[in-house]
Design an enzyme around this catalytic site. Structure first.
Site, PDB file in Angstrom:
ATOM      1  N   SER A 108     -21.370   4.688  -2.689  1.00  0.00           N
ATOM      2  CA  SER A 108     -22.383   3.895  -3.398  1.00  0.00           C
ATOM      3  C   SER A 108     -23.405   4.840  -3.997  1.00  0.00           C
ATOM      4  O   SER A 108     -23.790   5.840  -3.380  1.00  0.00           O
ATOM      5  CB  SER A 108     -23.065   2.916  -2.446  1.00  0.00           C
ATOM      6  OG  SER A 108     -22.134   1.962  -1.987  1.00  0.00           O
ATOM      7  N   ALA A 120     -26.909   8.860  -3.242  1.00  0.00           N
ATOM      8  CA  ALA A 120     -25.549   8.363  -3.015  1.00  0.00           C
ATOM      9  C   ALA A 120     -25.190   8.467  -1.541  1.00  0.00           C
ATOM     10  O   ALA A 120     -25.776   9.264  -0.798  1.00  0.00           O
ATOM     11  CB  ALA A 120     -24.548   9.153  -3.856  1.00  0.00           C
ATOM     12  N   ASP A 121     -24.225   7.671  -1.145  1.00  0.00           N
ATOM     13  CA  ASP A 121     -23.678   7.770   0.203  1.00  0.00           C
ATOM     14  C   ASP A 121     -22.185   7.515   0.146  1.00  0.00           C
ATOM     15  O   ASP A 121     -21.721   6.617  -0.567  1.00  0.00           O
ATOM     16  CB  ASP A 121     -24.330   6.758   1.158  1.00  0.00           C
ATOM     17  CG  ASP A 121     -23.883   7.023   2.582  1.00  0.00           C
ATOM     18  OD1 ASP A 121     -24.361   8.016   3.166  1.00  0.00           O
ATOM     19  OD2 ASP A 121     -23.021   6.288   3.085  1.00  0.00           O
ATOM     20  N   THR A 122     -21.438   8.323   0.892  1.00  0.00           N
ATOM     21  CA  THR A 122     -19.982   8.210   0.954  1.00  0.00           C
ATOM     22  C   THR A 122     -19.556   8.019   2.398  1.00  0.00           C
ATOM     23  O   THR A 122     -20.068   8.712   3.292  1.00  0.00           O
ATOM     24  CB  THR A 122     -19.315   9.489   0.395  1.00  0.00           C
ATOM     25  OG1 THR A 122     -19.724   9.671  -0.952  1.00  0.00           O
ATOM     26  CG2 THR A 122     -17.795   9.396   0.461  1.00  0.00           C
TER      27      THR A 122
END
Length: 196
Positions: free
Chosen positions: A112, A75-77
């Site tokens: 995402s 995930a990436d924020t």
């Protein structure tokens, strides 16, 4: 009993806690990728690219070390103010600059999530909106002194002290924390790993 363990390509304790909340057993795989935005890259494209790249880097590690193949979650924020991508602060001074920008304004948090296995990589994205109250310099200094802003996109964690700064939130609370559980559960179900 089938093997229900997944890999998590993230060192984030918050993501581990959220997956534990769903009862998802996991093993952590550490990845290291360049998180520099590409020239002209839109924020959503940025988080989706990084989630995919983390998933691919994690999968490459599984293969390199001959680890059992299981689904791998990444995930990436990022925090977005206008068109500006705001990542993690470089230091305390940078955290203060970021918090002054967010003070009294509305921003988006985009997370995402990618899930990879032997044959495919699928992606889901959560977009939430957060409005901060106007922060005083004393509040900014006191918050930075807690150490909480230093490893978080946008220099704050909604699940910690910064919750007192939030006037309004629309979207996914867990997405703002760093792993949107609705989207994550949807991905797991699509890969034959339903949470319930």
């Amino acid at each position: 009993m089938p093997d229900r363990v997944i890999y998590l390509a993230s060192a984030s304790p918050r993501r581990r806690e959220l997956l534990a909340q769903l009862g998802v057993p996991l093993e952590v795989i550490r990845t290291d990728i360049d998180e520099t935005p590409l020239p002209g890259e839109l924020p959503r494209d940025y988080t989706e690219r990084l989630a995919r790249e983390k998933a691919e880097a994690g999968w490459a590690m599984l293969n390199r070390f001959n680890l059992p193949h299981r689904p791998l979650l990444a995930a990436d924020t990022t925090v977005v103010l206008g068109d500006e991508i705001i990542g993690k602060p470089a230091d305390r001074a940078d955290a203060a600059v970021i918090l002054r920008k967010l003070s009294g304004s509305e921003h988006q948090v985009i997370t995402s999530v990618a899930l990879r296995d032997d044959s495919r990589c699928e992606l889901r994205t959560s977009v939430s909106t957060v409005r901060f109250k106007k922060l005083s310099e004393a509040e900014i200094d006191a918050y930075i002194a807690t150490g909480e802003p230093m490893d978080k996109a946008g220099a704050y964690g909604i699940q910690g002290f910064a919750a007192i700064f939030i006037e309004e939130m629309r979207g996914s609370f867990t997405g703002i924390v760093g792993l949107p559980l609705h989207e994550t559960a949807s991905l797991l179900a699509a890969f034959g790993r339903p949470v319930l």
